[in-house]
Structures are given as structure tokens and as C-alpha cells.
Design a protein around this motif. Sequence first.
Motif, PDB file in Angstrom:
ATOM      1  N   ASP A 112     -20.512  42.231  83.809  1.00 10.76           N
ATOM      2  CA  ASP A 112     -19.671  42.280  82.609  1.00 10.76           C
ATOM      3  C   ASP A 112     -20.131  41.108  81.746  1.00 10.76           C
ATOM      4  O   ASP A 112     -19.743  39.965  81.979  1.00 10.76           O
ATOM      5  CB  ASP A 112     -18.204  42.150  83.017  1.00 10.76           C
ATOM      6  CG  ASP A 112     -17.265  42.113  81.818  1.00 10.76           C
ATOM      7  OD1 ASP A 112     -17.746  42.156  80.669  1.00 10.76           O
ATOM      8  OD2 ASP A 112     -16.046  42.022  82.053  1.00 10.76           O
ATOM      9  N   ASP A 114     -19.718  40.259  78.578  1.00  8.92           N
ATOM     10  CA  ASP A 114     -18.866  39.624  77.567  1.00  8.92           C
ATOM     11  C   ASP A 114     -17.503  39.242  78.141  1.00  8.92           C
ATOM     12  O   ASP A 114     -16.607  38.851  77.395  1.00  8.92           O
ATOM     13  CB  ASP A 114     -18.712  40.521  76.329  1.00  8.92           C
ATOM     14  CG  ASP A 114     -18.296  41.942  76.691  1.00  8.92           C
ATOM     15  OD1 ASP A 114     -18.109  42.214  77.901  1.00  8.92           O
ATOM     16  OD2 ASP A 114     -18.161  42.762  75.776  1.00  8.92           O
ATOM     17  N   ASP A 116     -15.200  41.009  79.144  1.00  2.93           N
ATOM     18  CA  ASP A 116     -14.242  41.807  78.383  1.00  2.93           C
ATOM     19  C   ASP A 116     -14.158  43.189  79.042  1.00  2.93           C
ATOM     20  O   ASP A 116     -15.163  43.905  79.126  1.00  2.93           O
ATOM     21  CB  ASP A 116     -14.736  41.921  76.932  1.00  2.93           C
ATOM     22  CG  ASP A 116     -13.763  42.699  76.043  1.00  2.93           C
ATOM     23  OD1 ASP A 116     -12.847  43.357  76.584  1.00  2.93           O
ATOM     24  OD2 ASP A 116     -13.953  42.659  74.816  1.00  2.93           O
ATOM     25  N   THR A 119     -15.138  46.668  76.925  1.00  6.08           N
ATOM     26  CA  THR A 119     -16.516  47.134  76.872  1.00  6.08           C
ATOM     27  C   THR A 119     -17.028  47.353  78.287  1.00  6.08           C
ATOM     28  O   THR A 119     -16.654  46.643  79.207  1.00  6.08           O
ATOM     29  CB  THR A 119     -17.404  46.095  76.173  1.00  6.08           C
ATOM     30  OG1 THR A 119     -17.251  44.846  76.859  1.00  6.08           O
ATOM     31  CG2 THR A 119     -17.021  45.928  74.723  1.00  6.08           C
ATOM     32  N   GLY A 120     -17.907  48.373  78.438  1.00  5.75           N
ATOM     33  CA  GLY A 120     -18.476  48.629  79.749  1.00  5.75           C
ATOM     34  C   GLY A 120     -17.765  49.740  80.484  1.00  5.75           C
ATOM     35  O   GLY A 120     -16.990  50.498  79.896  1.00  5.75           O
ATOM     36  N   GLY A 134     -15.025  46.930  83.015  1.00  8.45           N
ATOM     37  CA  GLY A 134     -15.677  46.084  82.009  1.00  8.45           C
ATOM     38  C   GLY A 134     -17.150  45.816  82.202  1.00  8.45           C
ATOM     39  O   GLY A 134     -17.716  44.982  81.504  1.00  8.45           O
ATOM     40  N   ASP A 136     -20.994  46.067  81.829  1.00  2.66           N
ATOM     41  CA  ASP A 136     -21.838  46.512  80.725  1.00  2.66           C
ATOM     42  C   ASP A 136     -23.253  46.877  81.174  1.00  2.66           C
ATOM     43  O   ASP A 136     -23.795  47.883  80.747  1.00  2.66           O
ATOM     44  CB  ASP A 136     -21.915  45.392  79.677  1.00  2.66           C
ATOM     45  CG  ASP A 136     -20.524  44.913  79.280  1.00  2.66           C
ATOM     46  OD1 ASP A 136     -19.830  45.648  78.580  1.00  2.66           O
ATOM     47  OD2 ASP A 136     -20.134  43.800  79.709  1.00  2.66           O
TER      48      ASP A 136
HETATM   49 CA   LIG Z   1     -17.586  44.122  79.230  1.00  2.00          CA
END
Ligand SMILES: [Ca+2]
Length: 396
Positions: A112, A114, A116, A119-120, A134, A136
Motif C-alpha cells: 500500500d 500511499d 491509504d 486506493t488499491g 488498500g 496498490d
Molecule cells: Ca493504497
Amino acid sequence: MRWWLTGVALGLTLQAAAQNPIQIDGDFMDWQAVPVAVTDPADDVHDTDGYPLGGKPLYRAYSDVDLIEVKFAHDDENLYGYMKATGVIGRTSSDTLGHARAGRYYFIFTIDVDDDTVTGYPLREGGYYPDSRGYDVNMEVEFYNGGFNTGHYINHEFLSQYQVDTQGIQDLKDGIIRLAPGTYDYYTQWVTLPDSSTILVSDRGPVIQGIITIAVSPDGHEAEIKAPMWGFLETPEGEPVVGLGKTIVVSASLEASGELSEEAVKRGYTPGSKSVWGSDTADPFRYTISDPSTKVSKGSSQLPRTIRLDQNYPNPFNPSTMICFELTEPQELTLVIYDVAGRVVTTIAQGKYSPGMHRVNWNGRDSQGRRVASGLYFYELRTETHRHVRKMIVAH
Ligand SMILES: [Ca+2]
Ligand SMILES: [Ca+2]
Ligand SMILES: [Ca+2]
Ligand SMILES: [Ca+2]
């Protein structure tokens, strides 16, 4: 090359400066100084695909993918991962060795980038049901048919195959990754070559040795991987997807088709005849890819953001390009161009610079005045306290 190790939390105390970088050589003395990132219980391998709704997946007897310990490290350019397993990492059945079919084995670090979860994609494995979200990108190695197949990168941020086939493929050609919501099922998968070109790959493809390398210990229980960070490409804004200074969340997994597993033996299968997929994932851990220059200075974690280094323009370029940087206070600095092997090509700025925006032109020539070859180059802005690196491409 300087060398840093970082633990699971931010801070200066976690830096252990090892004497030597990690070598991908099948010897594991170089990992002894690296703290364990996460341990995983023995004998907790599970069915890769079978998820009763809301329930735990089925147990598999499969020591080769039974992960028990994970370590993680980095230097200026690379991420390094280590896993220890109960059985033999990378072992697969091989039709050339008389098994009924070719088996597959994956050594996976899922990231992951970011920190976050929007996203992902979600991982539905391991001891953290139902979901860990999350992720990515992946850096991973596929073993196939008794040997190494590829060390590849994966981007899992697509919501349909159509999106992969259109935007995903084009983005890969452009060398970019968009951080966006994704699913496990839709992804681009590529091998990056040392000249920075990428080759789209799929599982069980031809053997391609890109920039990701792996080595397994003689007894098979340990393996070490190196993945250059630039192979994760850049965001559309020109930021490295994975780079110095970022805090990432990392999940380690082993997964394989299991023709030679204890589970297959238990079921009475002819050796190498049937898949009994199993996987094991450790709990994710947070990891800061500490920027070495901000770490060596005193109290550096509190330093204000005093420098900005922009993407050069144009890029790719021929014959010349502009590099802009901005300072918020007077700085003694150097701006140096490196080639992909890390050799200094030329220094294009040096000395004391005043606050504000500065523009430096590079004419694509080395310190001897010779035009440089086409390919990937790096420019590094270094001050007493900071160091920023970006990529650029010379295209004749
Ligand atoms: Ca992410
Ligand atoms: Ca080693
Ligand atoms: Ca385990
Ligand atoms: Ca586990």
C-alpha cells in the motif's frame, strides 16, 4: 553506497546503519542486523481460492508456502524483502523432470504505497479476516516448471478488464501508475529491464530476467529479493510511486499450486499431477523508506520542507531540458546527473543559492562535453540536509 534500515515506526532511533548492503546471493548473514518485521504462525496455510462467505478458508497441509518470518529493508534505490518458510521456497513440479504438470510458486510483497485504504485492492487472506485493504502494487517472483520465471511488478488499481486493456496498457507504456480503487482480479503485470523499458507479462510466460532479483538459501527455507524502486514507475504527477521518504504498508505472502505439497500426498495424488493451491500471508506492517539525508542531520524529522525539485521539462528530451527547483531559505547545493549505473555524468549546479525558484538547463552532455546515449538518467539535488532524486529520459 550508503545503507539504511528502518523499522515499523518513524523516528531516528530505528536506524541501524549496517556495514554492507544486502546482496542477493543466497547467503543470509547480511540480514542478521535487520529487525524482524513480522512473524507468522507455523502450519496456517490455507486454500487460496475457497472462501465460504464470511468464513475462514480451508486449511492446507503445505509447508513450502508456510511463511514464518518476514524482514524488509531499503537503500537509496531498492527495496529488499526477506521471507523464511517451513518448507522449500520456490519449489514447483516440473514436467521436464517427469512430473505430470508444471507447477507455480509466488513470492509476493504487496504494498500500500500511499498508506491509504481507498486506493488499491483488498487482500482476503492471512490471519486478518475478512479484509486487509488498500494495496496498490506488488513486487514478486514467479517460479514455474521447476525454476525461476520472472521477477515482476503488478499494479492492481483497475475495476474492469476494459480499464486494464485501455488505460492500464497505455499508462504502462507511458511509465505511469494511477493510484485508484482496484480489485484483486484486474491488474497490469510487467517486467522492467535495466534500460528502463517494460515488458507486459502474464503468469507462466517465458523466462525474463528483469531488474527484480531473488536468491534462495541452499536449504530452501530463506529467500531474499531486491526490487529497484524506480521499477514501480511514477504517478501522473511525476512522483515516484515508491520512493525515499514515503511510509508504506507491506504484506508478505507465499502462494503456490501445490502439486508436490503434503496436501497432495495426503490425498494420494500421483506426484506432480494435481493442483492443491495454498497460500499464507503474514500480518501487514508499516514501513518508512527513510530518506537517508534527512536522517543523518540532527533533529531532521522536524525540519520544514525547504526544497522542491520539479520534474524536468521536456521529458523525454533531445537535446536539452530544463530542471527547476525552489528553495525557501539560502542553501549550499549540488545538482548532479547520474546514469542508470549510478555513475556521475556531470554536475550542472553547485554553490550557494538564494531562496526562490531556480532554473537550470542541461544540454544532454557529460562533463567532457560528449553527448550522452539515449536512456534513463537521474538528477539529484543535494543540500546539507536534503536529497531529492528524479528520473529523466534522453531520447535521441
Ligand atoms: Ca493504497
Ligand atoms: Ca544475501
Ligand atoms: Ca505461517
Ligand atoms: Ca499466516
